[in-house]
Design a protein around this motif. Structure first.
Motif, PDB file in Angstrom:
ATOM      1  N   PRO A 124      -7.285   1.949  -5.226  1.00 52.12           N
ATOM      2  CA  PRO A 124      -5.827   1.909  -5.359  1.00 52.12           C
ATOM      3  C   PRO A 124      -5.314   0.568  -5.856  1.00 52.12           C
ATOM      4  CG  PRO A 124      -6.442   1.639  -3.057  1.00 52.12           C
ATOM      5  CD  PRO A 124      -7.714   1.917  -3.810  1.00 52.12           C
ATOM      6  N   THR A 172      -1.179  -1.138  -6.926  1.00 50.19           N
ATOM      7  CA  THR A 172       0.251  -0.898  -7.006  1.00 50.19           C
ATOM      8  C   THR A 172       0.705  -1.308  -8.399  1.00 50.19           C
ATOM      9  OG1 THR A 172       0.454  -1.447  -4.662  1.00 50.19           O
ATOM     10  CG2 THR A 172       2.484  -1.378  -5.942  1.00 50.19           C
ATOM     11  N   ALA A 225       0.844  -1.201   0.000  1.00 48.82           N
ATOM     12  CA  ALA A 225       0.000   0.000   0.000  1.00 48.82           C
ATOM     13  C   ALA A 225       0.877   1.249   0.000  1.00 48.82           C
ATOM     14  CB  ALA A 225      -0.921  -0.017   1.216  1.00 48.82           C
ATOM     15  N   ALA A 226       1.964   1.221   0.768  1.00 50.20           N
ATOM     16  CA  ALA A 226       2.893   2.358   0.773  1.00 50.20           C
ATOM     17  C   ALA A 226       3.508   2.541  -0.612  1.00 50.20           C
ATOM     18  CB  ALA A 226       3.973   2.148   1.831  1.00 50.20           C
ATOM     19  N   SER A 263       2.124   1.873  -3.440  1.00 49.88           N
ATOM     20  CA  SER A 263       1.109   2.444  -4.329  1.00 49.88           C
ATOM     21  C   SER A 263       1.008   3.955  -4.165  1.00 49.88           C
ATOM     22  CB  SER A 263      -0.251   1.798  -4.076  1.00 49.88           C
ATOM     23  OG  SER A 263      -0.830   2.249  -2.859  1.00 49.88           O
ATOM     24  N   ARG A 264       1.417   4.456  -2.994  1.00 49.45           N
ATOM     25  CA  ARG A 264       1.375   5.901  -2.727  1.00 49.45           C
ATOM     26  C   ARG A 264       2.713   6.587  -3.022  1.00 49.45           C
ATOM     27  NH1 ARG A 264      -1.157   3.658   1.993  1.00 49.45           N
ATOM     28  NH2 ARG A 264       0.787   3.985   3.167  1.00 49.45           N
ATOM     29  N   THR A 288       0.975   9.506 -11.992  1.00 47.68           N
ATOM     30  CA  THR A 288       0.712   8.325 -11.169  1.00 47.68           C
ATOM     31  C   THR A 288       2.032   7.745 -10.664  1.00 47.68           C
ATOM     32  OG1 THR A 288       0.537   7.073 -13.251  1.00 47.68           O
ATOM     33  CG2 THR A 288      -1.513   7.778 -12.187  1.00 47.68           C
ATOM     34  N   VAL A 289       1.944   6.669  -9.907  1.00 50.86           N
ATOM     35  CA  VAL A 289       3.112   6.173  -9.166  1.00 50.86           C
ATOM     36  C   VAL A 289       3.635   4.868  -9.746  1.00 50.86           C
ATOM     37  CG1 VAL A 289       3.930   5.364  -6.915  1.00 50.86           C
ATOM     38  CG2 VAL A 289       2.300   7.267  -7.042  1.00 50.86           C
ATOM     39  N   THR A 303      -6.994   4.789 -12.701  1.00 54.08           N
ATOM     40  CA  THR A 303      -6.938   6.048 -11.951  1.00 54.08           C
ATOM     41  C   THR A 303      -8.321   6.687 -11.868  1.00 54.08           C
ATOM     42  OG1 THR A 303      -4.655   6.399 -12.674  1.00 54.08           O
ATOM     43  CG2 THR A 303      -5.841   8.312 -11.818  1.00 54.08           C
ATOM     44  N   GLU A 328       5.522   5.833  -1.422  1.00 48.58           N
ATOM     45  CA  GLU A 328       6.280   5.913  -0.164  1.00 48.58           C
ATOM     46  C   GLU A 328       7.240   4.743   0.008  1.00 48.58           C
ATOM     47  OE1 GLU A 328       3.148   5.957   2.658  1.00 48.58           O
ATOM     48  OE2 GLU A 328       2.269   7.826   1.902  1.00 48.58           O
ATOM     49  N   PRO A 335      -6.175  -0.873   0.108  1.00 49.48           N
ATOM     50  CA  PRO A 335      -4.807  -0.550  -0.294  1.00 49.48           C
ATOM     51  C   PRO A 335      -3.862  -1.727  -0.075  1.00 49.48           C
ATOM     52  CG  PRO A 335      -5.752   1.238   1.005  1.00 49.48           C
ATOM     53  CD  PRO A 335      -6.707   0.081   1.105  1.00 49.48           C
TER      54      PRO A 335
END
Length: 455
Positions: free
Chosen positions: A352, A354, A65-66, A68-69, A395-396, A347, A71, A321
């Motif tokens: 969410p 990843t 989940a991190a 996907s953000r 996006t990430v 999006t 982080e 997430p």
């Protein structure tokens, strides 16, 4: 590998939902010759201890989940297909070392936590384009990985053997024991970054790594002088993963978590559904929709935005997430055109996921002398295209999924070693798909670290 205390799991996992897949089309499964023998083996497998624990899978879900953000970043690597014969302590150590070295480069170069995951301790089954293989007029079942049959081209070797499921379980348990020993016993201590490079020949990738390691040494010494506590550097969390292809292996290793009453596939922390088995009405999507592990799905050039959304509906309808990872494998020449519609559709949906790049499977070629191979330049170009698409859409890019080995193989063309067609004959040892060698893996890490800094 994460080793915090977890609640035990119950082995009594007979629930109707977990067996709905049996009434659906299950592609890429072997034709077992003796159903009674298979039933006996799967019953024995069901009684074995879990290979991983539910709490470890939950921890991984939070880390994904991190990612996907933006982080954290996932580094997932290992063999195309593990073989029983090559599961030695040295081979396992060298694969772990390669992933750790890549992670150090990415962490220090991009100032970002790296999630370390191996295609290890279970990657024994492989999908095939044909059920049979013909050589010199002789037709036999295709080799589907050591968990099913043997690579040797004889009728006896190619016969699907249910006893191999138990052999795969034992091999995975041994591998996980070694992974835990290496990652929790001090081998992975960040203060040993120079030692990880000993025994390798001089070349540009290793020289660059040594220079990098010296920078890390200086930073650690400075922090130690400032009174920092480096006990946390002694160990790393390292997760296992494989393609959840063989359902007769995955189902018996599914357990009910005694904390929550929910099912987990305890064959690995992370399972993915392949490009060939992601049918919405198929057995694989149905089975994995029922387990709580974080999941991946491979999306190739034929995938559409609607496919992605419907997979989300089946595998992560609530948008949890870290639950769902899309692993894209488009090919270097297609990724910049085919990936944007997928990312835009997901999006716009808002749930969410990843996003992870598999730059290997879309770039296969055959060399002039007949070897199945890839070009290192194509592999890197697909990764670069993956980053460019996400940068353009805001996006990430969440991770990298790579077939690699810690050995000095010659299976992928190019890199600073300049492996050419003739060099492929020197040490081409893979049983299925070509892998990056240790040096090429480090080269990739430096290049991806630059992309992470630029994103």
């Amino acid at each position: 590998m994460h080793t915090q205390a977890d609640s035990p799991v119950d082995v009594g996992s007979a629930t109707p939902e977990l067996d709905r897949w049996r009434s659906l089309p299950a592609l890429q499964q072997p034709a077992w010759p003796d159903p009674d023998e298979l039933a006996a083996v799967t019953a024995e497998l069901s009684a074995q201890p879990p290979l991983v624990f539910a709490g470890e899978a939950d921890n991984l879900r939070e880390r994904l989940a991190a990612a996907s953000r933006g982080e954290a970043f996932l580094l997932q690597g290992g063999d195309c297909a593990e073989s029983f014969a090559e599961l030695t302590a040295d081979n396992i150590r060298d694969k772990i070392k390669t992933i750790l070295q890549m992670a150090v480069v990415l962490t220090y170069g991009a100032s970002m936590p790296i999630i370390k995951m191996g295609r290890m301790a279970g990657q024994f089954a492989k999908p095939r384009s044909s059920d049979v293989e013909t050589r010199d007029g002789v037709t036999l079942p295709a080799y589907r990985g050591d968990i099913i049959n043997s690579f040797e081209f004889t009728a006896e070797a190619r016969r699907p053997d249910p006893q191999r499921l138990l052999a795969a379980y034992r091999a995975s348990a041994s591998s996980l024991n070694l992974i835990r020993a290496f990652t929790q016993g001090g081998f992975a201590d960040l203060r040993r970054v120079h030692e990880w490079n000993r025994g390798f020949l001089d070349n540009p990738a290793y020289a660059a790594y040594d220079a990098f390691a010296s920078e890390i040494d200086r930073a650690i010494k400075f922090m130690q002088a400032a009174g920092a506590d480096f006990e946390a550097l002694r160990t790393v969390d390292f997760y296992s993963s494989h393609e959840g292809l063989l359902l007769d292996y995955e189902r018996p290793l599914t357990r009910i978590d005694s904390r929550t009453g929910l099912p987990y596939d305890c064959s690995a922390h992370f399972l993915w559904i392949g490009e060939r088995t992601r049918q919405l009405d198929g057995a694989h999507v149905e089975f994995f929709s029922q387990v709580r592990n974080p999941l991946g799905v491979k999306l190739g050039p034929t995938a559409t935005g609607d496919d992605a959304l419907r997979l989300m509906d089946r595998l992560n309808p609530e948008g949890e997430p870290g639950r769902l990872t899309f692993i894209t494998r488009m090919g270097a020449g297609k990724v910049r055109d085919l990936l944007p519609p997928l990312v835009e559709a997901v999006t716009a949906d808002g749930r969410p996921v990843t996003w992870v790049c598999d730059p290997m499977h879309g770039n296969g070629i055959t060399s002039a002398n007949g070897y199945k191979t890839r070009r290192f330049s194509d592999v890197i170009d697909e990764v670069r295209g993956f980053f460019e698409v996400h940068q353009g859409l805001g996006t990430v890019p969440g991770g990298l999924h790579v077939e690699l080995t810690g050995d000095d193989v010659t299976e992928v063309l190019g890199g600073s070693e300049e492996i050419d067609d003739s060099a492929l004959t020197r040490r081409y040892t893979t049983l299925v798909d070509p892998r990056l060698n240790h040096q090429q893996s480090l080269e990739m890490a430096f290049l991806v670290a630059e992309m992470l800094r630029e994103r």
